[in-house]
Design a protein around this motif. Sequence first.
Motif, PDB file in Angstrom:
ATOM      1  N   SER A   1       0.829  -1.207   0.000  1.00  0.00           N
ATOM      2  CA  SER A   1       0.000   0.000   0.000  1.00  0.00           C
ATOM      3  C   SER A   1       0.861   1.254   0.000  1.00  0.00           C
ATOM      4  N   LEU A   2       1.868   1.271   0.851  1.00  0.00           N
ATOM      5  CA  LEU A   2       2.729   2.451   0.946  1.00  0.00           C
ATOM      6  C   LEU A   2       3.616   2.610  -0.283  1.00  0.00           C
ATOM      7  N   ASN A   3       3.922   1.510  -0.947  1.00  0.00           N
ATOM      8  CA  ASN A   3       4.662   1.607  -2.218  1.00  0.00           C
ATOM      9  C   ASN A   3       3.841   2.363  -3.255  1.00  0.00           C
ATOM     10  N   VAL A   4       2.543   2.044  -3.311  1.00  0.00           N
ATOM     11  CA  VAL A   4       1.643   2.721  -4.252  1.00  0.00           C
ATOM     12  C   VAL A   4       1.564   4.209  -3.938  1.00  0.00           C
ATOM     13  N   ALA A   5       1.406   4.538  -2.652  1.00  0.00           N
ATOM     14  CA  ALA A   5       1.329   5.942  -2.243  1.00  0.00           C
ATOM     15  C   ALA A   5       2.630   6.672  -2.547  1.00  0.00           C
ATOM     16  N   ALA A   6       3.752   6.012  -2.282  1.00  0.00           N
ATOM     17  CA  ALA A   6       5.058   6.643  -2.500  1.00  0.00           C
ATOM     18  C   ALA A   6       5.290   6.971  -3.967  1.00  0.00           C
ATOM     19  N   GLU A   7       4.807   6.123  -4.861  1.00  0.00           N
ATOM     20  CA  GLU A   7       4.982   6.379  -6.295  1.00  0.00           C
ATOM     21  C   GLU A   7       4.253   7.664  -6.709  1.00  0.00           C
ATOM     22  N   ALA A   8       3.033   7.831  -6.212  1.00  0.00           N
ATOM     23  CA  ALA A   8       2.269   9.044  -6.538  1.00  0.00           C
ATOM     24  C   ALA A   8       2.913  10.273  -5.924  1.00  0.00           C
ATOM     25  N   LEU A   9       3.335  10.161  -4.687  1.00  0.00           N
ATOM     26  CA  LEU A   9       3.973  11.285  -3.999  1.00  0.00           C
ATOM     27  C   LEU A   9       5.280  11.678  -4.687  1.00  0.00           C
ATOM     28  N   GLU A  10       6.065  10.671  -5.061  1.00  0.00           N
ATOM     29  CA  GLU A  10       7.356  10.942  -5.695  1.00  0.00           C
ATOM     30  C   GLU A  10       7.181  11.686  -7.015  1.00  0.00           C
ATOM     31  N   GLU A  11       6.194  11.270  -7.822  1.00  0.00           N
ATOM     32  CA  GLU A  11       6.012  11.947  -9.104  1.00  0.00           C
ATOM     33  C   GLU A  11       5.572  13.394  -8.897  1.00  0.00           C
ATOM     34  N   ALA A  12       4.675  13.619  -7.942  1.00  0.00           N
ATOM     35  CA  ALA A  12       4.235  14.993  -7.658  1.00  0.00           C
ATOM     36  C   ALA A  12       5.404  15.864  -7.206  1.00  0.00           C
ATOM     37  N   ILE A  13       6.305  15.290  -6.433  1.00  0.00           N
ATOM     38  CA  ILE A  13       7.500  16.021  -5.996  1.00  0.00           C
ATOM     39  C   ILE A  13       8.416  16.293  -7.180  1.00  0.00           C
ATOM     40  N   GLN A  14       8.572  15.295  -8.057  1.00  0.00           N
ATOM     41  CA  GLN A  14       9.471  15.436  -9.203  1.00  0.00           C
ATOM     42  C   GLN A  14       9.013  16.510 -10.185  1.00  0.00           C
ATOM     43  N   ILE A  15       7.703  16.667 -10.338  1.00  0.00           N
ATOM     44  CA  ILE A  15       7.197  17.691 -11.265  1.00  0.00           C
ATOM     45  C   ILE A  15       7.097  19.059 -10.601  1.00  0.00           C
ATOM     46  N   LYS A  16       7.615  19.129  -9.370  1.00  0.00           N
ATOM     47  CA  LYS A  16       7.693  20.391  -8.624  1.00  0.00           C
ATOM     48  C   LYS A  16       6.319  21.001  -8.326  1.00  0.00           C
ATOM     49  N   ALA A  17       5.379  20.135  -7.962  1.00  0.00           N
ATOM     50  CA  ALA A  17       4.072  20.626  -7.513  1.00  0.00           C
ATOM     51  C   ALA A  17       4.221  21.271  -6.144  1.00  0.00           C
ATOM     52  N   ASP A  18       3.478  22.336  -5.914  1.00  0.00           N
ATOM     53  CA  ASP A  18       3.461  22.957  -4.592  1.00  0.00           C
ATOM     54  C   ASP A  18       2.630  22.143  -3.617  1.00  0.00           C
ATOM     55  N   PHE A  19       1.579  21.532  -4.120  1.00  0.00           N
ATOM     56  CA  PHE A  19       0.797  20.615  -3.296  1.00  0.00           C
ATOM     57  C   PHE A  19      -0.053  19.697  -4.177  1.00  0.00           C
ATOM     58  N   ILE A  20      -0.506  18.617  -3.561  1.00  0.00           N
ATOM     59  CA  ILE A  20      -1.448  17.678  -4.171  1.00  0.00           C
ATOM     60  C   ILE A  20      -2.845  18.043  -3.658  1.00  0.00           C
ATOM     61  N   VAL A  21      -3.850  17.911  -4.512  1.00  0.00           N
ATOM     62  CA  VAL A  21      -5.225  18.081  -4.045  1.00  0.00           C
ATOM     63  C   VAL A  21      -6.023  16.852  -4.441  1.00  0.00           C
ATOM     64  N   THR A  22      -6.885  16.393  -3.530  1.00  0.00           N
ATOM     65  CA  THR A  22      -7.694  15.205  -3.795  1.00  0.00           C
ATOM     66  C   THR A  22      -9.141  15.413  -3.364  1.00  0.00           C
ATOM     67  N   PRO A  23     -10.092  14.848  -4.096  1.00  0.00           N
ATOM     68  CA  PRO A  23     -11.496  14.933  -3.695  1.00  0.00           C
ATOM     69  C   PRO A  23     -11.909  13.817  -2.739  1.00  0.00           C
ATOM     70  N   CYS A  24     -10.940  13.025  -2.266  1.00  0.00           N
ATOM     71  CA  CYS A  24     -11.262  11.867  -1.423  1.00  0.00           C
ATOM     72  C   CYS A  24     -10.522  11.919  -0.092  1.00  0.00           C
ATOM     73  N   PRO A  25     -11.226  11.910   1.040  1.00  0.00           N
ATOM     74  CA  PRO A  25     -10.562  11.927   2.350  1.00  0.00           C
ATOM     75  C   PRO A  25      -9.773  10.658   2.638  1.00  0.00           C
ATOM     76  N   LEU A  26     -10.124   9.543   2.011  1.00  0.00           N
ATOM     77  CA  LEU A  26      -9.346   8.314   2.206  1.00  0.00           C
ATOM     78  C   LEU A  26      -7.997   8.433   1.515  1.00  0.00           C
ATOM     79  N   CYS A  27      -7.996   8.985   0.305  1.00  0.00           N
ATOM     80  CA  CYS A  27      -6.732   9.250  -0.388  1.00  0.00           C
ATOM     81  C   CYS A  27      -5.889  10.215   0.438  1.00  0.00           C
ATOM     82  N   HIS A  28      -6.529  11.226   1.000  1.00  0.00           N
ATOM     83  CA  HIS A  28      -5.812  12.196   1.820  1.00  0.00           C
ATOM     84  C   HIS A  28      -5.186  11.520   3.037  1.00  0.00           C
ATOM     85  N   THR A  29      -5.910  10.595   3.641  1.00  0.00           N
ATOM     86  CA  THR A  29      -5.403   9.906   4.825  1.00  0.00           C
ATOM     87  C   THR A  29      -4.088   9.190   4.539  1.00  0.00           C
TER      88      THR A  29
END
Length: 282
Positions: free
Chosen positions: A207-235
């Motif tokens: 599970s954390l591998n999946v989350a880390a992949e999404a987080l890493e790409e957002a960091i790599q593209i120099k996003a200031d933040f991620i936004v999600t419409p789902c509180p479970l995704c946010h958790t």
Amino acid sequence: MKRYAYYLSCINESMTKEVDRSIDLWQNDLGIEMVKLHESTCCGGSNLDYVSPKHFALVNGRNIALAEKLGLDLVVSCNTCLMTIRTAKKKLDESPDLKKEVNDLLKKEGLEYKGTSNVRHLLWVLAEDVGFEAIRQKVRVPLNKYRIAPFYGCHILRPSTVLGKDDPLDPSSLDKLIEALGGTSLPYEHKNRCCGFHTLLVAEEESLNVAAEALEEAIQIKADFIVTPCPLCHTVLDGYQAKALKQAHIQSSIPVFHLSEMVGLALGYTDKQLGIKRHIVS
């Protein structure tokens, strides 16, 4: 003023209270009113249907019937609640026998499932009922300083036979909302991927591998933040971010915002008012 029956999800009632807190602040600014269904019950997530299909249909038929009693559509702010309740609605609408069985039980509460209320996500209401142009005109603090990575999550996109709004391969509604609020929406591969939440308790490493992949790409593209419409995704992306990135040997971090908070910021509310300080990642 457009009125909706607002479904109180378990996650927002407990861990992510800032979602409903944010909506309460700005709903009237956009000409909508969320009438909270305090008598609603847990939708059962993605599990109850496998354990007891009849109870799954009953509890969610009841949730929809509460909205129908008010003559309103049912609106949710959790992707899994959306998929779950819409799945139950589809089964009830397609099976007269199941619908009768559920209604025989609902009669005890003076309720009846008719199938007249639609089940919708808050994002859909903003896109379809309020409209991006109307939202753009209400913006007080444009998010033009921010590069934002939209993370849709699975259950607002798939299965398309139950959801059928955005293209699950190339969704756009959240991107368009970001742009209406003045922000820059960044294209990236993980915007329509899974966050890993639903395997967190049984397969944490995966599970954390999946989350880390999404987080890493957002960091790599120099996003200031991620936004999600789902509180479970946010958790997962916020609450478990440090653990996920440590497991992946990534020494960085990125803030994760709820959809309702991002809207609130652009409409002029402060991070304190919106409850952003409740987040794990600063």
